[in-house]
Every structure is written in structure tokens, then in C-alpha cells.
Design a protein around this motif. Sequence first.
Motif, PDB file in Angstrom:
ATOM      1  N   UNK A 191       0.714  -1.184  -0.052  1.00 46.26           N
ATOM      2  CA  UNK A 191      -0.015   0.069   0.071  1.00 46.26           C
ATOM      3  C   UNK A 191       1.000   1.252   0.119  1.00 46.26           C
ATOM      4  N   UNK A 192       1.906   1.248   1.022  1.00 47.58           N
ATOM      5  CA  UNK A 192       2.656   2.397   1.088  1.00 47.58           C
ATOM      6  C   UNK A 192       3.574   2.824  -0.337  1.00 47.58           C
ATOM      7  N   UNK A 193       3.983   1.441  -0.969  1.00 50.90           N
ATOM      8  CA  UNK A 193       4.859   2.118  -2.199  1.00 50.90           C
ATOM      9  C   UNK A 193       4.013   2.269  -3.246  1.00 50.90           C
ATOM     10  N   UNK A 194       2.666   1.710  -3.330  1.00 50.70           N
ATOM     11  CA  UNK A 194       1.830   1.868  -4.593  1.00 50.70           C
ATOM     12  C   UNK A 194       1.252   3.208  -4.353  1.00 50.70           C
ATOM     13  N   UNK A 195       0.910   3.592  -3.111  1.00 47.16           N
ATOM     14  CA  UNK A 195       0.481   4.835  -3.238  1.00 47.16           C
ATOM     15  C   UNK A 195       1.304   5.819  -3.212  1.00 47.16           C
ATOM     16  N   UNK A 196       2.682   5.842  -2.610  1.00 50.74           N
ATOM     17  CA  UNK A 196       3.529   7.025  -2.756  1.00 50.74           C
ATOM     18  C   UNK A 196       4.100   6.992  -4.331  1.00 50.74           C
ATOM     19  N   UNK A 197       4.086   5.830  -5.193  1.00 49.65           N
ATOM     20  CA  UNK A 197       4.491   5.952  -6.447  1.00 49.65           C
ATOM     21  C   UNK A 197       3.436   6.746  -7.135  1.00 49.65           C
ATOM     22  N   UNK A 198       2.337   6.542  -6.752  1.00 49.03           N
ATOM     23  CA  UNK A 198       1.234   7.124  -7.584  1.00 49.03           C
ATOM     24  C   UNK A 198       1.181   8.720  -7.255  1.00 49.03           C
ATOM     25  N   UNK A 199       1.475   8.909  -6.077  1.00 52.74           N
ATOM     26  CA  UNK A 199       1.510  10.609  -5.672  1.00 52.74           C
ATOM     27  C   UNK A 199       2.699  11.178  -6.594  1.00 52.74           C
ATOM     28  N   UNK A 200       3.908  10.470  -6.683  1.00 53.90           N
ATOM     29  CA  UNK A 200       4.930  11.145  -7.108  1.00 53.90           C
ATOM     30  C   UNK A 200       4.593  10.987  -8.923  1.00 53.90           C
ATOM     31  N   UNK A 201       4.052  10.057  -9.318  1.00 53.43           N
ATOM     32  CA  UNK A 201       3.908   9.967 -10.708  1.00 53.43           C
ATOM     33  C   UNK A 201       2.887  11.126 -11.121  1.00 53.43           C
ATOM     34  N   UNK A 202       1.847  11.133 -10.141  1.00 54.13           N
ATOM     35  CA  UNK A 202       0.908  12.291 -10.464  1.00 54.13           C
ATOM     36  C   UNK A 202       1.603  13.663 -10.353  1.00 54.13           C
ATOM     37  N   UNK A 203       2.709  13.781  -9.539  1.00 56.30           N
ATOM     38  CA  UNK A 203       3.642  15.127  -9.665  1.00 56.30           C
ATOM     39  C   UNK A 203       3.984  15.224 -11.077  1.00 56.30           C
ATOM     40  N   UNK A 204       4.376  14.163 -11.670  1.00 59.02           N
ATOM     41  CA  UNK A 204       4.937  14.193 -13.295  1.00 59.02           C
ATOM     42  C   UNK A 204       4.042  14.523 -14.116  1.00 59.02           C
ATOM     43  N   UNK A 205       2.958  13.850 -13.855  1.00 56.10           N
ATOM     44  CA  UNK A 205       1.702  14.016 -14.829  1.00 56.10           C
ATOM     45  C   UNK A 205       1.415  15.588 -14.825  1.00 56.10           C
ATOM     46  N   UNK A 206       1.279  16.107 -13.583  1.00 53.66           N
ATOM     47  CA  UNK A 206       0.952  17.783 -13.584  1.00 53.66           C
ATOM     48  C   UNK A 206       2.214  18.398 -14.157  1.00 53.66           C
ATOM     49  N   UNK A 207       3.440  18.092 -14.060  1.00 55.80           N
ATOM     50  CA  UNK A 207       4.559  18.548 -14.638  1.00 55.80           C
ATOM     51  C   UNK A 207       4.275  18.857 -16.096  1.00 55.80           C
ATOM     52  N   UNK A 208       3.893  17.544 -16.810  1.00 51.66           N
ATOM     53  CA  UNK A 208       3.785  17.593 -18.193  1.00 51.66           C
ATOM     54  C   UNK A 208       2.381  18.098 -18.717  1.00 51.66           C
ATOM     55  N   UNK A 209       1.280  17.863 -17.769  1.00 49.74           N
ATOM     56  CA  UNK A 209       0.041  18.491 -18.328  1.00 49.74           C
ATOM     57  C   UNK A 209      -0.480  19.907 -17.908  1.00 49.74           C
ATOM     58  N   UNK A 210      -0.227  20.032 -16.641  1.00 50.20           N
ATOM     59  CA  UNK A 210      -0.926  21.388 -16.158  1.00 50.20           C
ATOM     60  C   UNK A 210       0.007  22.635 -15.903  1.00 50.20           C
ATOM     61  N   UNK A 211       1.415  22.155 -15.554  1.00 43.00           N
ATOM     62  CA  UNK A 211       2.231  23.411 -15.309  1.00 43.00           C
ATOM     63  C   UNK A 211       2.771  24.182 -16.703  1.00 43.00           C
TER      64      UNK A 211
END
Lengths: 238, 531
Positions: free
Chosen positions: B511-531
Motif C-alpha cells: 500500500x505504501x509503495x503503490x500509493x507513494x509511487x502514484x503520488x509521485x507519478x501524479x506530480x510528473x503528470x502535472x508537470x507535463x500537463x498542468x504546469x
Amino acid sequence: MGRTPDTSLKRKRPDPKSTSQTLSDAERVLYNLIRSKEDMGIWTRDMKRETNLQDNVVTKSLKSLLAKNLIKEVVNIQNKGKKHYMAVEFEPSKELTGGAWYVDGNLDTEFIKILKDQCLKHIYKLKVATIEMISESIRRSGLCKVECTTQQISEIVRALVLDNDVMEVRSTETGDFASIPLGTVCYRCSSKIGPGGTSKVGAMASIPCGVCPRINECTPDGIISPRTCVYFNKWLDF
Amino acid sequence: MATQYSIKLAISLISSHFGDLVAKVCECLLRKGSLTLADITRFTELPQAQVKNCLLVLIQHNCVQAFSIQIEGGVGAAPKVITQYTAIFDNILHRMRFPKFLTIVSEELDKECEEILEGLFQHGRLTLEQIILRAVSNQNEGNSTVQDAVRESFVRIVSSHYVERCPASEPFLAPPDEEENPTKKRAKSARLAEEIETLEKRAISAAAPLESERFAVITDTGTDVKSGDRSGSRFLDTAIGEKRKHEALEMDRETMATICEKEVLWRANFEAFIRRLRHKACVANVRARMDDGACTVLNAMLEATRNAESRIKTENSVPLSMDAILAEVMKSEGGRSMTVERVRAALGQLGCRSSPRGAEDSHSVDLRNIIEIAQNDEMESIVLKRYGRDAYRIFRLLSKTGRLVETDKISDITFVDKKEAPKILYNLWKDNYLHMEKLTSQGSKQSDFLLWKVNRSSLWKQILDEMCHAALNLSQRLAYEFEQEHEILQLPREKRVGAQGKRFERIRKVKVILESSLMKLDDAIMLFHDF
């Protein structure tokens, strides 16, 4: 390459040199052709085409010219199977050898690695340095047996920048830059690493999907799916 | 943008939050664009009443915007006005960022504000009255003092722009005026494409409240929302500092306040959150690349101008004078020890462009550039992992040069063997990372040269899609793991021993690893899409 070829040698005329006196007609034609190519050399097949000589004549003449030490065989980096010949007085061009970093047609990775490590170490020691400073520092340390030109060091540092081990910065004339004039291009180690450190991995690259070779075949309900994924299983195996 | 997997990711989010029916309606809108209720009913083959309810859910949660538009009637018929619905893709993806948004508010404001925001996330949109009622029921006591505290928190969160008024429910889009349209001369198809693309955007901008109204709040202090009683003296926040001379005016304010509390709907302002996260990403990137000084200065500059930015993707930070920067730098702990010289040097490091404006010069930082560097880092790290160090060097070279480079030249600069380089280049080209051009020289000997460059725009799109795919995979795997270990997770503490204890430990780590990876990956998605 800085040589000025003697144009008279190009003419297919009996050479005044004593050696050429002893050459047969075929040999002379071939020798002049090879010599006219200067530091590029010429491939045997091209010789045959350009001279219209028969195969066996060419082979025999080449052998004789080699024996007389008038021509030499050189390796072509582009295609090792192609035998190239060149007059002895020329050094193979960069196109043939691949440049200063190639030895016998192979990239001298060992040498490059040592030089890279050295540069990195010296930049780390100097904190920030211009190419000249790095080059000077290496020269003074006397560790390198071979003399390296500043040009070579600059090429190595450029590769280090591409490796993201070193960063290109401009002097602000303050702090570490105090001794370097404002605006000069300098180099310093990337903050992420000390010597021997590893770089930060991106979010995508740190999960299996980021490097998955099968990502295009992966679908929620497919044969390859996140539920059954072997990479995930391995990753989540505690 | 909405690439294939980003749509799938959005649909899976909706499905896990609101169930499959809503997800079906949402998918229909995401894939087909703006539709009328009748169209949606036809495409989804669901009963109209159900579609209607699904749309209500989506509108309540700010995932769909309705708008009316005039269409030309058939032959001889008068033009009629129809209502269309459009999915707001970005708002759907923002749903997975709620924890991040809540953290921002709890860090910058306080627990009460966080609770208000949480309520808004749960319910999509609420009136102030509903917010107060919710707070009161949570605390099990509800005198007007408690209620006033909530009002106070609410005013604070609105003035920090994290909460805004909801957009108009159904703006009318006037048909484009043919006379004024300068595009008339252009090809009809081109114009059509342009119109279709902007229709949704027009709807959203038409619905948005006026900038002056957007964060305007009048609270009815001292009122008990449960009984409607007024206890104690009444103050109206807007009236503070003003003399209450006119009874009539006072009455007006009271009515306005009541309307404001009971009728105006509020929602979370995602734009402000994303802008905040963008600033944070910029600061983090600068901290990693430069030193703490540069980081402190950038942070101070962004802090000082946070409410002055109008868009998320601003190219440059809002220009600030040296004095203003110094004043803000001094506020932070790290900044107090900085001299003017040091701040100047930091501005230099940040590549600050100072432009003399009036008497004093103003400074602004190229944020776009920082974001691009961060995107490159992410991209390069993928190349390194997938193709190895040599490819990494080659990719960085091409990405930095930004123009066509010839194979041999690449191999020389990057110290990649002349025989290896073409293979690596070919692999990168095959996977769409590079663009290749062939040049044939017609000299004495015909020879081909291959030139390469990074295929930036299409590669960025492709990677974003892959990231969305990966995020979808992570969330699905997480759901799957939970489903598998359902019973283990239910175990009371004392039974978590032996083999079962081990399984519990494992699922906890997963749970910890999947959730934290998802959070970090979402940061990257924002970086490419929203920022």
C-alpha cells in the motif's frame, strides 16, 4: 590535415624518385592513384574500378608495393571489412580512424574513462573551474602519462556535462567564482552527486511501468494486465 | 490534450468515486465532446432519468459544465436554443490530487480551513450555510460563536483564493457574429475545426464568475443557521470600519449577507492549488540545481506575487522591484542572513531579467524555463532507465542542441562508438523519441547522411499518455491487492501473527509503495500537463 601535397606527384608521369623507376607500369598506375588519395586512402574495389586493371594484377601489384614499403594498409572505422591502402608518408585521416579517441578502429573506452574520472576529480577539488584550469590542474598532477591537449580535455568535459555529472555555469565573480572573470563559462560537479554518487531517478523511471517493454500490450483486462504483471509481482515481493 | 490513456484514467477515477453508471456518462462526454441530454441517452443507451441523475452528480462535483447554444433550425424553422453538456477533463484528474490540496491548506492555513475544504471535496459545491451546518454537526455543538469561527475560517480560505464561487450553471453562448468574424475568408473546414475546439473553452469562460465577484464574500456574523435566531450584536464583515449611518443601507447588507450565505454556491478553486503546486515544483527544482540562496529568493518572489498571477501557465513570474524582493526575502528564516549582494547574485543565478520600468528596475524569473528543465530531467531519466547511459548522453545532446545533428558528429561528441551510435539512434527513432532526416550528397561518390533531433512535442504527448497509463496501472494494482487481501486487512490487531501477520505486513508495504509511487507519478503528470 596540415600537409601540403606536392601536386606534381599526382600526375601519372614517371616519378623522378628512384624507387618508382623500379615499378612496373601497373604498379606505378596503382601507386599514383593511392598516393593521389592522400590521407583518405583507397579501397581495393575502388582501385580496380578506377584503374580498370584486372583483379590478379591489382593484388600482385599491391603486394609488391607493400613489400617495397611504398604503401600501407589502414583500418577504416566505417567498415572494417574494406581493405584500405594509403601511401606511407600519410597518416590516416580522422574519417578513417574515427579521430583521436580511436585506437585501431576501436573507441578507446578505457582511456576515456580514466580521463573522465580524472576530470571529475579535479573539478570536484577545484569546486568551479574553467577548461584551462582543469587542464592545468591535470597536467600539474602528473597522473596522466599521456599529454592531453586542452581541446581533448574540453571534449571530455563536454561529455561529462552530457552525463549530467558536471554542470556548465557562468561565473558570478562571487564566492567560489571569485577568481574567475564575470560571465566566463565554468564547470562544477552537479550538486546531486559527490564523486561516485548516483543521480536522482524520475517518478516514471522508478516504477516498473516506466521501463516496461510491454506497456503497449498492457490493458486492464488483457493477457498482460496490472493484475497479472510479472514486473509488478517482483516489485511488490516483500 | 486528452490522450487515450488519460481518458481511461479519468474514467477510472470517476468510476471509483461515483460508480459505473456515472462513469459511463462521463466517458461518453469525454470521448465525444459536448452533447445534449438526448444525445447522451442515445449513445449510452441508458434511461433518460438515469442519465439526468448522472449529469447532476457530475455537475455537482464540477466535472461537467452545461451551456446553452443557439442552433439553426431546419428548413423554414426558426433557430432554437439547446442545452449541451461538456466534461471538464482537468477537474476530473484533479480528483486524485485532493490529499495534496488538503495538505497545502493545512500547512498554510489551519485545521478549520482544511475541514471546510474537505467538505467541499466531499460534496462538490456547498453554500456557506451548508458548510456551517456541516461543521456544527461534526462538533456536536453549535452556538453562534462556533458558527462565527467557521465563518471566519471561511473568509480566510476564500481570501487565500483556495475557494471560489461556482460558475454560472448554464451560460448562453451567443452565436458568433458573421459580420464581425474576420475568419470568413478562410476555408470553411478550418473555421469549423477552430470553432469546435473553442466551443468548450468558450462555455467554461462564459460560465466563470467575474474576477471581482469570484472571491467576494459577505458573511452574516452572529446568526444561528439552525434556528435563524440572531444572538448578540450583528456585524457584517463588509461593514467593518464603516459607520452604519443609513438604516436602509444596513438592511440591504443584511439581505445580501443572507443571500450570500444561503444561495451562493462555493467550490474549491483548483486553479489556485495547481498554481501553488507549480510554484512548489519550481522552487524544488531550483533547490536541487542551485543553492539555498537562489531557492529562498525565488520562493520569496513567488510568495509576494501569488495573487497577482492570472493564469496557471505563466511564462514569467510577476515583475518585482528589488526593494519588494528584499522585503519578502527578509521574512523567511533563510533570507534574513542574505545581503543585498547575495540576493543580486541569486537573481543572476535564476537568470533574472531585469527591465528598467520607470524609476526602479523590476525583476522576473522565467518560470517556463524552470518547468522545461524539470520536464527534461524526468524525460532523460526515463531514457537512461530504458536505453542505458550511452543513449542518455545522446538524448541529452540532442535535447540541448534542439536541432538536427549528424550521426558521426553525435558519436564524436558523446564518445559512443561509431558502430554503436547508429544502433542506439535507430532504437530511439523507432520508439518515436527522435526525428530523422536523410540527406544524400551527390558528390564524386553518393553517400547518405542521417540527421537526428528530439521529437519534442510528439514525444511529450506520448510520455504523458504513458504516464497516465502507468498511473492507471498503479491504481488498478492497488485495488487488486486490496481485493486479494481483503480479509487480512480486516483482521484485528491481536490476530496479526504468524503467516497472517506476514501477509498483513506485506500488504501494508504494498500500500505504501503503490500509493507513494502514484503520488509521485501524479506530480510528473502535472508537470507535463498542468504546469
